[in-house]
Each structure stands twice: as structure tokens, then as C-alpha cells.
Design a protein around this motif. Structure first.
Motif, mmCIF file in Angstrom:
data_model
loop_
_atom_site.group_PDB
_atom_site.id
_atom_site.type_symbol
_atom_site.label_atom_id
_atom_site.label_comp_id
_atom_site.label_asym_id
_atom_site.label_seq_id
_atom_site.Cartn_x
_atom_site.Cartn_y
_atom_site.Cartn_z
ATOM 1 N N THR A 1 0.847 -1.177 0.000
ATOM 2 C CA THR A 1 0.000 0.000 0.000
ATOM 3 C C THR A 1 0.887 1.232 0.000
ATOM 4 N N PHE A 2 0.608 2.147 -0.893
ATOM 5 C CA PHE A 2 1.355 3.402 -0.948
ATOM 6 C C PHE A 2 0.729 4.376 0.035
ATOM 7 N N ARG A 3 1.541 4.984 0.862
ATOM 8 C CA ARG A 3 1.070 5.936 1.856
ATOM 9 C C ARG A 3 1.719 7.295 1.587
ATOM 10 N N TYR A 4 1.084 8.334 2.098
ATOM 11 C CA TYR A 4 1.612 9.671 1.828
ATOM 12 C C TYR A 4 3.031 9.849 2.369
ATOM 13 N N GLN A 5 3.432 9.063 3.349
ATOM 14 C CA GLN A 5 4.788 9.139 3.884
ATOM 15 C C GLN A 5 5.832 8.695 2.852
ATOM 16 N N ASN A 6 5.399 8.002 1.787
ATOM 17 C CA ASN A 6 6.326 7.525 0.765
ATOM 18 C C ASN A 6 6.725 8.611 -0.238
ATOM 19 N N PHE A 7 5.998 9.732 -0.301
ATOM 20 C CA PHE A 7 6.318 10.768 -1.279
ATOM 21 C C PHE A 7 7.735 11.318 -1.138
ATOM 22 N N ARG B 1 8.298 1.744 -6.267
ATOM 23 C CA ARG B 1 7.477 2.738 -5.571
ATOM 24 C C ARG B 1 6.434 3.357 -6.503
ATOM 25 N N ILE B 2 6.818 3.652 -7.738
ATOM 26 C CA ILE B 2 5.869 4.227 -8.694
ATOM 27 C C ILE B 2 4.760 3.229 -8.998
ATOM 28 N N THR B 3 5.096 1.959 -9.127
ATOM 29 C CA THR B 3 4.088 0.920 -9.356
ATOM 30 C C THR B 3 3.112 0.863 -8.190
ATOM 31 N N ASP B 4 3.626 0.905 -6.955
ATOM 32 C CA ASP B 4 2.752 0.929 -5.775
ATOM 33 C C ASP B 4 1.839 2.147 -5.806
ATOM 34 N N VAL C 1 5.403 13.976 -15.868
ATOM 35 C CA VAL C 1 4.597 14.424 -14.739
ATOM 36 C C VAL C 1 3.460 13.433 -14.532
ATOM 37 N N LEU C 2 3.358 12.886 -13.321
ATOM 38 C CA LEU C 2 2.254 12.004 -12.949
ATOM 39 C C LEU C 2 1.267 12.787 -12.104
ATOM 40 N N GLN C 3 0.003 12.565 -12.350
ATOM 41 C CA GLN C 3 -1.040 13.215 -11.558
ATOM 42 C C GLN C 3 -2.111 12.179 -11.265
ATOM 43 N N GLY C 4 -2.585 12.150 -10.037
ATOM 44 C CA GLY C 4 -3.607 11.180 -9.706
ATOM 45 C C GLY C 4 -4.232 11.418 -8.350
ATOM 46 N N THR C 5 -5.086 10.472 -7.980
ATOM 47 C CA THR C 5 -5.771 10.504 -6.696
ATOM 48 C C THR C 5 -5.550 9.166 -6.007
ATOM 49 N N LEU C 6 -4.958 9.231 -4.820
ATOM 50 C CA LEU C 6 -4.730 8.005 -4.054
ATOM 51 C C LEU C 6 -6.026 7.508 -3.439
ATOM 52 N N ASP C 7 -6.153 6.196 -3.352
ATOM 53 C CA ASP C 7 -7.272 5.564 -2.656
ATOM 54 C C ASP C 7 -6.863 5.452 -1.191
ATOM 55 N N TRP C 8 -7.428 6.286 -0.326
ATOM 56 C CA TRP C 8 -7.041 6.328 1.077
ATOM 57 C C TRP C 8 -7.729 5.290 1.926
ATOM 58 N N GLU C 9 -8.677 4.547 1.369
ATOM 59 C CA GLU C 9 -9.360 3.534 2.163
ATOM 60 C C GLU C 9 -8.408 2.399 2.501
ATOM 61 N N GLU C 10 -8.501 1.964 3.720
ATOM 62 C CA GLU C 10 -7.703 0.820 4.146
ATOM 63 C C GLU C 10 -8.312 -0.451 3.563
ATOM 64 N N PRO C 11 -7.479 -1.392 3.122
ATOM 65 C CA PRO C 11 -8.030 -2.623 2.592
ATOM 66 C C PRO C 11 -8.785 -3.406 3.664
ATOM 67 N N THR C 12 -9.833 -4.074 3.262
ATOM 68 C CA THR C 12 -10.626 -4.900 4.165
ATOM 69 C C THR C 12 -9.870 -6.199 4.431
ATOM 70 N N PRO C 13 -9.711 -6.571 5.699
ATOM 71 C CA PRO C 13 -9.004 -7.835 5.986
ATOM 72 C C PRO C 13 -9.806 -9.013 5.474
ATOM 73 N N PRO C 14 -9.118 -10.071 5.051
ATOM 74 C CA PRO C 14 -9.841 -11.261 4.568
ATOM 75 C C PRO C 14 -10.651 -11.902 5.672
ATOM 76 N N LYS C 15 -11.785 -12.487 5.296
ATOM 77 C CA LYS C 15 -12.628 -13.193 6.275
ATOM 78 C C LYS C 15 -12.024 -14.547 6.588
ATOM 79 N N SER C 16 -12.131 -14.942 7.834
ATOM 80 C CA SER C 16 -11.577 -16.222 8.261
ATOM 81 C C SER C 16 -12.559 -17.340 8.004
#
Length: 68
Positions: A3-9, A25-28, A53-68
Motif C-alpha cells: 500500500t502506498f502511503r503519503y509518507q512515501n512521497f 514505488r511508482i508501481t505501488d 509528470v504524474l497526476q492522480g488521486t490516491l485511494d485512502w481507504e484501508e483494505p478490508t481484511p480477509p474473512k476467516s
């Protein structure tokens, strides 16, 4: 894929970096974006230098954990 986080910029801007590490990192960043665009800002055929120049919008939603 991580998951790419804003701390990675700041890491992306550090130089020098290997092309393989930057690609990772760019792929992430792209895979964690809901929208992304790319613009070739400039290129120099004599030196091989380019600017993209890359421009975009990050998906800030946390991934849903898999169901057991």
C-alpha cells in the motif's frame, strides 16, 4: 504489492535512486490510485533527458481484511 502511503512521497524525490527501486514505488503509487494520468512534459533527443509528470488521486481507504 504494498500500500502506498503519503509518507512515501519524500522517498520518491530522494536521489540518487536505482531505476528498479523507483519503479517499485511508482508501481505501488499507480496501483493504489483511483485515477492517474501521465504527461510527457519535455524530452531532449540530444542528451536523452526527459521529464514526466504524474497526476492522480490516491485511494485512502484501508483494505478490508480477509474473512476467516
Amino acid at each position: 504489492m504494498q500500500t502506498f502511503r503519503y509518507q512515501n512521497f519524500p522517498w520518491i524525490e530522494k536521489t540518487p535512486t536505482s531505476p528498479a527501486a523507483l519503479q517499485h514505488r511508482i508501481t505501488d503509487l499507480l496501483f493504489n490510485s483511483t485515477v492517474c494520468r501521465c504527461k510527457v512534459d519535455s524530452w531532449n533527443t540530444e542528451t536523452g533527458e526527459y521529464r514526466i509528470v504524474l497526476q492522480g488521486t490516491l485511494d485512502w481507504e484501508e483494505p478490508t481484511p480477509p474473512k476467516s
